[in-house]
Design a protein around this motif. Structure first.
Motif, mmCIF file in Angstrom:
data_model
loop_
_atom_site.group_PDB
_atom_site.id
_atom_site.type_symbol
_atom_site.label_atom_id
_atom_site.label_comp_id
_atom_site.label_asym_id
_atom_site.label_seq_id
_atom_site.Cartn_x
_atom_site.Cartn_y
_atom_site.Cartn_z
ATOM 1 N N PHE A 121 21.266 -6.443 -6.537
ATOM 2 C CA PHE A 121 20.526 -7.487 -7.247
ATOM 3 C C PHE A 121 19.563 -8.179 -6.298
ATOM 4 O O PHE A 121 18.401 -8.416 -6.631
ATOM 5 C CB PHE A 121 21.488 -8.495 -7.867
ATOM 6 C CG PHE A 121 20.804 -9.588 -8.641
ATOM 7 C CD1 PHE A 121 20.489 -9.422 -9.978
ATOM 8 C CD2 PHE A 121 20.465 -10.795 -8.031
ATOM 9 C CE1 PHE A 121 19.851 -10.424 -10.691
ATOM 10 C CE2 PHE A 121 19.820 -11.799 -8.728
ATOM 11 C CZ PHE A 121 19.521 -11.613 -10.076
ATOM 12 N N CYS A 122 20.035 -8.499 -5.097
ATOM 13 C CA CYS A 122 19.173 -9.169 -4.113
ATOM 14 C C CYS A 122 17.987 -8.288 -3.753
ATOM 15 O O CYS A 122 16.843 -8.776 -3.648
ATOM 16 C CB CYS A 122 19.971 -9.513 -2.865
ATOM 17 S SG CYS A 122 21.185 -10.840 -3.102
ATOM 18 N N ALA A 123 18.244 -7.001 -3.584
ATOM 19 C CA ALA A 123 17.152 -6.092 -3.231
ATOM 20 C C ALA A 123 16.129 -6.013 -4.358
ATOM 21 O O ALA A 123 14.914 -6.014 -4.110
ATOM 22 C CB ALA A 123 17.718 -4.709 -2.924
ATOM 23 N N ALA A 124 16.614 -5.982 -5.591
ATOM 24 C CA ALA A 124 15.706 -5.864 -6.731
ATOM 25 C C ALA A 124 14.838 -7.103 -6.907
ATOM 26 O O ALA A 124 13.719 -7.016 -7.428
ATOM 27 C CB ALA A 124 16.508 -5.598 -8.001
ATOM 28 N N HIS A 125 15.345 -8.260 -6.453
ATOM 29 C CA HIS A 125 14.617 -9.515 -6.656
ATOM 30 C C HIS A 125 14.063 -10.090 -5.353
ATOM 31 O O HIS A 125 13.596 -11.236 -5.344
ATOM 32 C CB HIS A 125 15.525 -10.532 -7.347
ATOM 33 C CG HIS A 125 15.876 -10.143 -8.748
ATOM 34 N ND1 HIS A 125 15.074 -10.428 -9.830
ATOM 35 C CD2 HIS A 125 16.944 -9.446 -9.240
ATOM 36 C CE1 HIS A 125 15.625 -9.951 -10.929
ATOM 37 N NE2 HIS A 125 16.771 -9.352 -10.602
ATOM 38 N N GLY A 126 14.109 -9.325 -4.301
ATOM 39 C CA GLY A 126 13.518 -9.759 -3.039
ATOM 40 C C GLY A 126 14.217 -10.934 -2.396
ATOM 41 O O GLY A 126 13.565 -11.777 -1.749
ATOM 42 N N LEU A 127 15.535 -11.020 -2.535
ATOM 43 C CA LEU A 127 16.297 -12.130 -1.974
ATOM 44 C C LEU A 127 16.905 -11.731 -0.640
ATOM 45 O O LEU A 127 17.536 -10.668 -0.526
ATOM 46 C CB LEU A 127 17.418 -12.556 -2.932
ATOM 47 C CG LEU A 127 17.028 -12.910 -4.368
ATOM 48 C CD1 LEU A 127 18.273 -13.282 -5.162
ATOM 49 C CD2 LEU A 127 16.022 -14.030 -4.386
ATOM 50 N N ALA A 149 19.667 -16.173 -0.995
ATOM 51 C CA ALA A 149 20.864 -16.330 -1.816
ATOM 52 C C ALA A 149 22.071 -16.601 -0.944
ATOM 53 O O ALA A 149 22.230 -15.995 0.126
ATOM 54 C CB ALA A 149 21.096 -15.077 -2.654
ATOM 55 N N VAL A 150 22.924 -17.504 -1.413
ATOM 56 C CA VAL A 150 24.228 -17.753 -0.807
ATOM 57 C C VAL A 150 25.265 -17.267 -1.813
ATOM 58 O O VAL A 150 25.330 -17.765 -2.935
ATOM 59 C CB VAL A 150 24.441 -19.248 -0.507
ATOM 60 C CG1 VAL A 150 25.819 -19.476 0.111
ATOM 61 C CG2 VAL A 150 23.343 -19.785 0.389
ATOM 62 N N GLU A 151 26.057 -16.295 -1.415
ATOM 63 C CA GLU A 151 27.016 -15.675 -2.337
ATOM 64 C C GLU A 151 28.192 -15.120 -1.530
ATOM 65 O O GLU A 151 27.987 -14.338 -0.597
ATOM 66 C CB GLU A 151 26.327 -14.560 -3.137
ATOM 67 C CG GLU A 151 27.239 -13.599 -3.859
ATOM 68 C CD GLU A 151 28.174 -14.281 -4.843
ATOM 69 O OE1 GLU A 151 29.362 -13.907 -4.878
ATOM 70 O OE2 GLU A 151 27.729 -15.192 -5.573
ATOM 71 N N PRO A 152 29.433 -15.520 -1.870
ATOM 72 C CA PRO A 152 30.595 -15.006 -1.122
ATOM 73 C C PRO A 152 30.686 -13.483 -1.134
ATOM 74 O O PRO A 152 30.988 -12.863 -0.117
ATOM 75 C CB PRO A 152 31.786 -15.657 -1.834
ATOM 76 C CG PRO A 152 31.221 -16.865 -2.505
ATOM 77 C CD PRO A 152 29.827 -16.514 -2.881
ATOM 78 N N ASP A 153 30.406 -12.887 -2.296
ATOM 79 C CA ASP A 153 30.446 -11.426 -2.412
ATOM 80 C C ASP A 153 29.036 -10.868 -2.287
ATOM 81 O O ASP A 153 28.485 -10.285 -3.218
ATOM 82 C CB ASP A 153 31.074 -11.027 -3.743
ATOM 83 C CG ASP A 153 31.200 -9.509 -3.906
ATOM 84 O OD1 ASP A 153 31.175 -8.799 -2.876
ATOM 85 O OD2 ASP A 153 31.293 -9.055 -5.056
#
Length: 326
Positions: free
Chosen positions: A42-48, A31-35
């Motif tokens: 969310f990233c942890a929950a979806h393996g990102l 994922a590329v996300e400024p915040d």
């Protein structure tokens, strides 16, 4: 397997990640996300994994495609950079606010041999698919007129972001909700010849209280009206009128068919996950199984009509779509 990076983890970017779980050929890995701190759970929950930048994603050989859920003002640079890196591209609507910018993006992807798919998810509503079939099949006779409306209460519930910015979202609700209807009308009737549009602003807000209304003439001679209001509860309507009857779509699954001498017939279609459906179509197109069902010509025709609408709002006069015959 098509390994993807999501660019932008706002509300819609997160919805795309969740929908991708329903398409086994797509795997969103980064994922590329400024915040990125705010998106950590969310990233942890979806393996990102968190990517340092878009450039880092585009340089990664294990990434095959990017899913862009960023403000449209970033789309041109992001799409062209992705094409140069040989990545397949799925980009949320609006692709751009100018037809020529969109054409440049399509050309960059075409020249690089990669796909550019634009996420108009309401094309995948079962009711709208049925409406296109009925309209094209001649059941309604000669098509004379079409009416469209989409309101979604965004200005009451969204307090910041591109949807409330006059620069990012000109024309009141036309850039957000209204563009869905405009795309729907183009998908049914083809390119637009002329638009006469008006933006009526009751209060600057917040929340802004305004209405956008369009009178449209298509190249094929069919007339249309379109309206959108940012401050009223969700409402959708696309109604096609022909010499033998009319068909009206009221939501994702409901269509009402009216014919002379007969009682109105209401059909309710099985619901589908439209985000998953468009990502499945993206995977099909990447694999060369079939073209993505939002053609480049339709995207360009919709944006030409959008530009004409903005011009008409500014001048108070009808504006021609100069690409209508191209």
């Amino acid at each position: 397997m098509i390994n993807c990076a999501i660019v932008g983890l706002g509300r819609w970017g997160r919805a795309l990640v969740e929908a991708a779980h329903n398409e086994p050929r797509l795997r969103v890995t980064s994922a590329v996300e400024p915040d990125i701190k705010g998106a950590a759970s969310f990233c942890a929950a979806h393996g990102l994994s968190a990517a340092a930048s878009l450039e880092a994603v585009l340089a990664a050989p294990e990434i095959d495609a990017v899913l862009l859920a960023t403000p449209h003002s970033l789309h041109r640079s992001h799409v062209i950079a992705a094409a140069a890196a040989g990545k397949q591209v799925f980009c949320e609507k609006p692709l751009a606010l100018r037809r020529n910018d969109a054409a440049e993006m399509f050309a960059a992807c075409r020249n690089a041999g990669v796909l550019l798919a634009v996420g108009h998810n309401r094309r995948f509503w079962p009711s709208m698919r049925a409406l296109r079939t009925i309209t094209a099949g001649g059941e309604l006779g000669t098509i004379l007129h079409i009416e469209g409306h989409n309101s979604n209460e965004n200005s009451q519930t969204i307090t910041q972001g591109w949807r409330l910015s006059p620069e990012e979202s000109p024309g009141g609700g036309l850039t957000g909700a209204g563009l869905h209807v405009l795309d729907g009308l183009v998908s049914l009737l083809g390119p637009v010849r002329q638009v006469y549009a008006r933006l009526s602003a009751r209060a600057a807000g917040p929340p802004p209280l305004d209405t956008a209304t369009l009178a449209i003439e298509f190249v094929n001679g069919v007339s249309a009206t379109l309206a959108t209001i940012r401050a009223t509860p969700f409402y959708w309507r696309v109604h096609v009128f022909g010499t033998k009857g009319s068909a009206e779509v009221l939501d994702e699954v409901t269509m009402v068919l009216r014919k002379s001498g007969e009682a109105p017939a209401t059909t309710r279609y099985p619901a589908v996950d439209t985000l998953a459906a468009e990502l499945t179509a993206f995977a099909d197109a990447v694999e060369g199984k079939q073209p993505f069902p939002v053609p480049e010509a339709d995207v360009l025709a919709t944006l030409a009509a959008f530009e004409a609408a903005l011009q008409s709002m500014q001048t108070g006069h009808p504006a021609a779509c100069h690409m209508a015959y191209q």
